[in-house]
Design an enzyme around this catalytic site. Structure first.
Site, PDB file in Angstrom:
ATOM      1  N   SER A 129       0.796  -1.226   0.000  1.00 47.92           N
ATOM      2  CA  SER A 129       0.000   0.000   0.000  1.00 47.92           C
ATOM      3  C   SER A 129       0.832   1.282   0.000  1.00 47.92           C
ATOM      4  CB  SER A 129      -0.948   0.012   1.212  1.00 47.92           C
ATOM      5  OG  SER A 129      -0.224  -0.003   2.418  1.00 47.92           O
TER       6      SER A 129
ATOM      7  N   LYS B  48      -6.158   3.765   9.109  1.00 43.15           N
ATOM      8  CA  LYS B  48      -5.268   4.745   8.470  1.00 43.15           C
ATOM      9  C   LYS B  48      -5.862   6.151   8.532  1.00 43.15           C
ATOM     10  CE  LYS B  48      -3.035   1.448   5.332  1.00 43.15           C
ATOM     11  NZ  LYS B  48      -2.848   1.017   3.939  1.00 43.15           N
TER      12      LYS B  48
END
Length: 778
Positions: A678, A721
């Site tokens: 990611s 996140k």
């Protein structure tokens, strides 16, 4: 005037209870059991006891019931597991029944006239009674000491009771004769009737004769068995094998097998083992093995079960009282319980709670057990490598035992507990077998009705068990098990959620555990905020609870030393009690610099920001990667560089830079392992920023997997996140377009302060970051 009562009726098969006498009887008919329970619940234990005319009749009608009987007091001595009862009946007075009928609960109820006994007699009457008792004594041959005492010293008060005692000491009468004896009030008339019975040589009905014959045969067999067992015991004692205690235990086991509803195949297996053990020397190894096996088989719950609570409102109240938030999780559990209640069937996928440590997976399982009224048991599968830990060893092994599944079922004491399989992702396999494969039979609804344990040997039914598993990382769950599971994610808590949990759950719990009151110690919000932000780094609240407990302990020491009487805990008190701050969360960059881009990471503690630094210097076109990166992350860095090389001119980069310079990508913190795809978009952006010498705004964070064509693929952990981005002070984050569907998982308080934008290709990222309006603040 005679007294009348209206009471339930217990109809016996020829058993008569005399006034002032007690007798225990076994009750098996549903009708009789209902009458007894009604008498105890609604009539202070009073009940009418009478007999049926035809003893062999299982469902006597009103016409087949005698209209004479006894008013008695009933108590339940034992509830047997096969549904029968042992009750103690104490006779009070003779009665005459009237208006016998079946009530709506299908047991008999009747009006009864109480027949008051005579208590005063003349001297002549007593003398005549004593003479009759002496004649009767010659017929009975052996009478009790109370009768002998009465003959020597007769009294009016005792006469009625003595005549009844003679009735109980006489041999078996017919049912008609018992009915006559219980009806006759006058003691002399009863004595004369008893003498008449003896004169007729005990004329009994055919049924009574049959019963007497069977009773004699049974007693003869019991005496024979008793003699043989006592002889065996004596012989073994002489041989020094004394196993009297063993024989007693085996006899108890046999009695249980007779009375309790063990499955037929289990009963046969246990009886077979008992027969083997009786022929073995008690001190031999084989006897110990067989003895242990019998004890295990007898202690397992083969039929015992609890009744489920099917009140969904109650279940929701229990879950809400124990856990804050987790709306999706609670809704799914309520749906599961609703379907189970509707279908009466547990078949289906196993619920698996997945999330970081400390988010409440185990405690949530306990709450589910409480909500549905089931016994809670658990086993931890962390580090289990041996298949025998699941299935057990065969009896021939030294020290053999059942597997942990059967051991836990014994601890549960019922066949339908809520069974928690903790840390199912931590199982491993080695040369001793694959425990995950053994778990297939436990969790597969099509197989677990006949779970096979190597030690028990007989199939054990696990189909009534409600299994719930927990795991930290779903990707580590063995694939075959994963297919049978329904994953419910418990993600990390936001700081706002942690504050709420601490105030409403943790602080009251800690104060109760330490016998403290709110007047003695009060936690202010700023103190809890200090603990959450600067003393813990976790997804859950386990460490937070420990720190609150630590503050409470330190206060108790000061309280007992009489240094303080109470305290209001604020930031200063936290720092004084616990010392310097232990955790500093990553903050955004103080200035925007070329080659430095803020990424977003998902760790076992939740989310965090991940600054990625890129620099280049004179060299031969090499790539250096540092920061303890995993293989997938190294591949992402290579993909990112190759994508930039192939599109250098498009993004304003001189292609010659790649041939004459080395590029270095570093991901702080250097000692912390990092992996995953990611960070791909972040690396591309950092490389472009460094090579074009254009800074990226310190207010922007980004995440997404990059491909060689520049496409941005979705990532996991968006909730964590975004929480980390908000906490670190970022104002905008770029996420893959396909992750926009996950925005409903992001807390509202995060979306209120954070702009979240979806991207499909790096070109969009380039426009957002390096366009004329890309830099939000410098």
């Amino acid at each position: 005037m005679s007294k009348k009562v209206n009471l339930p009726v217990l109809v016996t098969r020829g058993i008569v209870i005399y006034p002032n006498f007690s007798e225990s009887i076994e009750v098996g008919r549903k009708q009789s059991e209902d009458a007894i329970r009604a008498a105890i619940d609604n009539f202070d234990g009073q009940i009418i006891v009478t007999s049926q005319k035809q003893i062999s009749d299982d469902n006597p009608s009103v016409e087949n019931i005698y209209t004479t009987g006894t008013l008695a007091k009933v108590e339940i001595s034992k509830n047997w597991k096969d549904g029968t009862l042992t009750v103690l009946l104490t006779g009070l007075q003779r009665i005459k029944l009237e208006n016998i009928s079946l009530n709506e609960k299908s047991f008999f109820i009747a009006d009864a006239i109480i027949l008051e006994p005579k208590t005063e007699f003349s001297e002549e009457y007593l003398t005549e009674a004593v003479e009759l008792i002496k004649k009767l004594k010659l017929e009975i041959k052996q009478v009790s000491s109370e009768v002998e005492s009465f003959i020597s010293n007769p009294s009016s008060e005792k006469l009625d009771e003595i005549v009844d005692k003679l009735s109980t000491e006489s041999p078996v009468f017919s049912t008609e004769q018992k009915a006559e004896l219980i009806t006759t009030i006058d003691p002399i008339q009863r004595l004369e009737y008893l003498l008449k019975i003896y004169g007729t040589k005990f004329v009994t009905s055919d049924v009574d004769n049959l019963i007497a014959k069977k009773l004699k045969e049974k007693m003869d067999n019991q005496q024979r068995d008793y003699y043989l067992r006592e002889k065996m015991r004596a012989i073994k004692d002489e041989l020094g094998e004394g196993e009297g205690a063993d024989i007693d235990i085996l006899e108890k086991y046999k009695a249980r097998l007779d009375k309790e509803p063990f499955p037929k195949h289990v009963k046969e297996k246990i009886l077979s083992s008992i027969s083997k053990l009786e022929g073995m020397q008690s001190g031999s190894a084989e006897a110990n093995v067989e003895r242990n096996y019998i004890e295990w088989m007898m202690s397992l719950p083969w039929w015992e079960k609890t009744e489920d609570i099917e009140d969904l409102k109650h279940a929701k109240e229990v879950l809400d009282s124990h856990h804050y938030g987790l709306k999706k999780v609670k809704d799914r559990i309520i749906e599961y319980l609703a379907v189970k209640s509707k279908t009466k069937d547990l078949k289906g996928q196993i619920i698996t709670l997945v999330g970081p440590p400390g988010v409440g997976k185990t405690s949530l399982a306990k709450s589910i057990a409480e909500a549905i009224g089931r016994n809670f048991v658990k086993i931890s599968l962390g580090g289990v490598k041996d298949e025998a830990e699941i299935r057990g060893h065969r009896k021939t092994y030294v020290g053999a035992m059942p597997g942990r599944i059967i051991q836990t079922m014994k601890r549960a004491k019922v066949k339908n507990p809520l069974f928690l399989l903790d840390e199912i992702d931590k199982m491993a396999s080695d040369q001793r077998g694959d425990p995950a494969s053994a778990m297939l039979e436990v969790l597969d609804p099509e197989q677990n009705a006949e779970f096979s344990d190597h030690y028990i040997e007989e199939p054990y039914d696990l189909s009534n068990v409600m299994f719930i598993a927990t795991a930290n990382y779903p990707e580590d769950i063995p694939e075959a098990l994963y297919d049978r599971m329904e994953i419910i994610n418990l993600s990390s808590y936001t700081e706002i959620e942690k504050m709420k949990i601490a105030k409403d759950y943790l602080v009251p719990k800690v104060l109760k555990e330490h016998s403290l009151t709110n007047e003695e110690i009060e936690f202010k919000d700023e103190a809890l905020d200090e603990l959450i932000k600067y003393y813990t780094r976790e997804a859950g609240v386990r460490s937070l609870e420990r720190w609150i407990s630590s503050v409470a302990r330190k206060f108790i020491v000061k309280l007992l030393n009489k240094e303080v009487t109470n305290v209001v805990v604020d930031r200063k008190v936290i720092n004084d009690y616990l010392g310097k701050r232990l955790v500093e969360h990553s903050d955004k960059q103080k200035v925007s610099e070329p080659g430095v881009v803020t990424g977003l990471a998902y760790t076992q503690f939740g989310g965090d920001i991940l600054p990625i630094e890129v620099n280049y210097f004179q060299g031969k076109g090499g790539l250096t990667l540092t920061g303890k990166l995993g293989d997938v992350m190294k591949e992402s860095a290579t993909i990112a560089l190759d994508f930039v090389k192939s599109n250098a001119e498009k993004y304003g980069i001189n292609p010659d830079l790649f041939e004459k310079n080395d590029i270095h990508i570093h991901v702080p913190e250097g000692a912390v392992p990092k992996d995953g795809p990611s960070a791909g978009v972040t690396m591309v952006t950092a490389i472009v920023s460094a090579l074009t010498n254009k800074p990226v705004s310190k207010e922007i964070g980004m995440t997404g997997e990059i491909t060689l064509r520049g496409l941005v693929f979705p990532i996991g952990g968006l909730r964590e996140k975004s929480i980390a981005a908000s906490r670190s002070g970022l104002k905008k984050i770029l996420i893959p377009m396909k992750n926009l569907k996950d925005l409903d998982e992001v807390p509202e308080e995060v979306k209120a302060v954070l702009e979240i934008k979806g991207i499909e290709h790096f070109d969009q990222t380039f426009s957002e970051v390096f366009g004329s309006n890309s830099e939000l603040s410098k």
